[in-house]
Scaffold this active site. Structure first.
Site, PDB file in Angstrom:
ATOM      1  N   SER A  48      -9.648   0.270   7.589  1.00  0.00           N
ATOM      2  CA  SER A  48      -9.100   0.353   6.230  1.00  0.00           C
ATOM      3  C   SER A  48      -8.539  -0.939   5.670  1.00  0.00           C
ATOM      4  CB  SER A  48      -8.019   1.444   6.173  1.00  0.00           C
ATOM      5  OG  SER A  48      -8.594   2.712   6.371  1.00  0.00           O
TER       6      SER A  48
ATOM      7  N   LYS B  60       0.838  -1.199   0.000  1.00  0.00           N
ATOM      8  CA  LYS B  60       0.000   0.000   0.000  1.00  0.00           C
ATOM      9  C   LYS B  60       0.872   1.248   0.000  1.00  0.00           C
ATOM     10  CE  LYS B  60      -3.668   2.194   2.767  1.00  0.00           C
ATOM     11  NZ  LYS B  60      -4.402   2.135   4.050  1.00  0.00           N
TER      12      LYS B  60
ATOM     13  N   SER C 279      -9.142   2.561   3.452  1.00  0.00           N
ATOM     14  CA  SER C 279      -8.287   3.224   2.477  1.00  0.00           C
ATOM     15  C   SER C 279      -7.424   2.259   1.673  1.00  0.00           C
ATOM     16  CB  SER C 279      -7.387   4.236   3.199  1.00  0.00           C
ATOM     17  OG  SER C 279      -6.568   3.601   4.162  1.00  0.00           O
TER      18      SER C 279
END
Length: 488
Positions: A182, A84, A158
């Site tokens: 997330s 990520k 996210s």
């Protein structure tokens, strides 16, 4: 093995094949690079792909295997993993989903270093919502990330790019971060297993106590076994300075798997060692915006019946979230953390307008607001954990409703956007505040074909029980080989 089957096999199976000499790391990497070139334009999961660097790492992995490197020493040898884009990879910028980033990272984050030390190949970096602030992955700088199961729907956020990449078979596992759901929300929307570990379990360096302890790193995978292997593989090493001590245990052993000298995992009894007492709750804090959708309620009810059929005791035991749950406390930490993140950026003027407004609010909080919020943690945790006093696990929804449509919040101001976000996270954000482990477990599919999920919440430090129970659910209701239409 057919390339598509290989792409969806999961990192545990891939590691076994490489260790046994039945598959080369280079061949596995090329399967993924081809799929990314062909399929990622439909999704926008990756911000950057490290083609040549990954090929070099794959060749090194094959050389190590040929030289007889013991699988126990490098349990992820040759397996590609994505990262990520809030986690540092040496030589690459860390955008955090925004255009306000600065210079490339000089060193890998500690979790990336451990991933490499375990033998894995970093294939690329995945998209995320801007600064991880909202539970959808739609960035004015990097565009929209689409859900592989229905491209008009959100992946959540996210860690939306990581979820889309794993769900569509573009990589076997991807690192994520969870500051308010997330990892769990994207996993739920995309049909994956996603565990938020206990605070302090996974190193956060070079970040120091990000979001004042709300944020942790973890992994999104196709199966429970894949996650168990990952967390075992990165377990060795010093904790972050100041992190609370977290007892270590083998998650593979928790699901009844022992790793042999050849690197293969022999399946055993995936059930917990005894019948569990499980509390189930679907209570929401009072809100005109959040209502439990019939499909999400059905996923919870079907899981209750499954667990009872497996011999577990399941009781309705609603969580006492109080009139506002830990909402004020969480929001104080969230807003102040956002303010601190924005002013630390190289180009804060490039941050999108809604986040600039929220960051200004965070800067206006009175002195001591965060200290007050953190000081409230023990009392809030005791209230929220009341069902776990005499139960082993708490079963809840992950989100109140299925994945929203992409663009549902486009054009809204900061207040409307914040209210929409808060309506998505009431079941998940409270466990970031308490710091204890929680995971999203797939629970079949809705009538429209979208994945459904439920959440398991554990006592502090007890990921092992969650892993064991999730593995038992997976054995009864397999999901890992389900493939989104068009990405077979």
């Amino acid at each position: 093995m057919d390339p598509a089957d290989l792409a969806y096999a999961g990192i545990a199976k891939q590691a076994e094949l490489i260790a046994a000499g039945e598959l080369s790391a280079r061949d596995l990497l090329e399967v993924y690079l081809e799929r990314i070139r062909r399929l990622d334009p439909k999704l926008n999961a990756f911000r950057v792909v490290f083609d040549e660097r990954a090929r070099m790492e794959a060749d090194q992995a094959d050389a190590r295997r040929g030289a007889g490197t013991p699988p126990a020493q490098r349990p992820l040898l040759g397996v590609p993993i994505a990262v990520k884009d809030e986690i540092e990879v040496a030589g690459e910028v860390t955008t955090c989903g925004t255009g306000a980033y600065g210079e490339p990272a000089r060193e890998d984050a500690e979790i990336v270093r451990r991933v490499r030390a375990a033998g894995a190949i970093v294939i690329g970096k995945t998209h995320m919502s801007e600064l991880g602030a909202f539970p959808w992955t739609e960035s004015p700088t990097w565009g929209v990330t689409h859900n592989p199961w229905e491209r008009r729907r959100s992946t959540g956020g996210s860690s939306g790019g990581s979820a889309a990449a794993v769900s569509a078979g573009l990589v076997g596992a991807a690192l994520g971060g969870d500051g308010g759901g997330s990892i769990r929300i994207p996993s739920a929307y995309c049909g994956l297993f996603g565990l938020k570990p206990q605070r302090g379990r996974v190193p956060m360096a070079p970040r120091v106590n990000p979001w004042h302890g709300l944020t942790i790193y973890g992994v999104l995978t196709r199966s429970v076994r894949d996650s168990a292997l990952f967390y075992d593989a990165i377990a060795d090493g010093p904790a972050d300075p100041g992190a609370p001590p977290v007892p270590r245990s083998s998650f593979l052993q928790a699901i009844g798997q022992e790793v042999s000298a050849t690197g293969s995992a022999s399946p055993g009894d995936s059930a917990p060692s005894r019948p569990l007492r499980i509390a189930v709750s679907s209570k929401l804090p009072p809100s005109p915006l959040a209502r439990l959708h019939p499909e999400n309620s059905a996923a919870l009810g079907e899981t209750v019946e499954l667990l009872r059929g497996l011999g577990h005791e399941v009781d309705t035991c609603e969580v006492d979230q109080g009139p506002l749950a830990p909402g004020p406390e969480f929001m104080a930490v969230y807003l102040r953390s956002l303010h601190e993140d924005v002013i630390a950026l190289a180009h804060p003027e490039r941050v999108e307008r809604r986040l600039r407004a929220l960051a200004r609010l965070g800067g206006m909080l009175p002195p001591g607001a965060v200290e007050w919020a953190l000081g409230r943690q023990p009392a809030c945790a005791a209230r929220l954990n009341q069902p776990l006093v005499d139960h082993d696990v708490l079963l809840m929804p992950v989100t109140p409703a299925p994945a929203p449509s992409i663009g549902a919040n486009e054009g809204r101001g900061w207040l409307g956007t914040s209210l929409a976000a808060s309506a998505i996270v009431p079941y998940v954000a409270c466990w970031n505040y308490t710091g204890q482990p929680a995971c999203s477990v797939p629970a079949g599919f809705a009538a429209d074909g979208l994945p459904r999920a439920v959440q398991l919440v554990g006592r502090p430090g007890d990921e092992a029980t969650l892993i064991a129970l999730a593995a038992q659910i997976e054995a009864e209701r397999p999901w890992a080989q389900k493939r989104p239409p068009g990405f077979e």
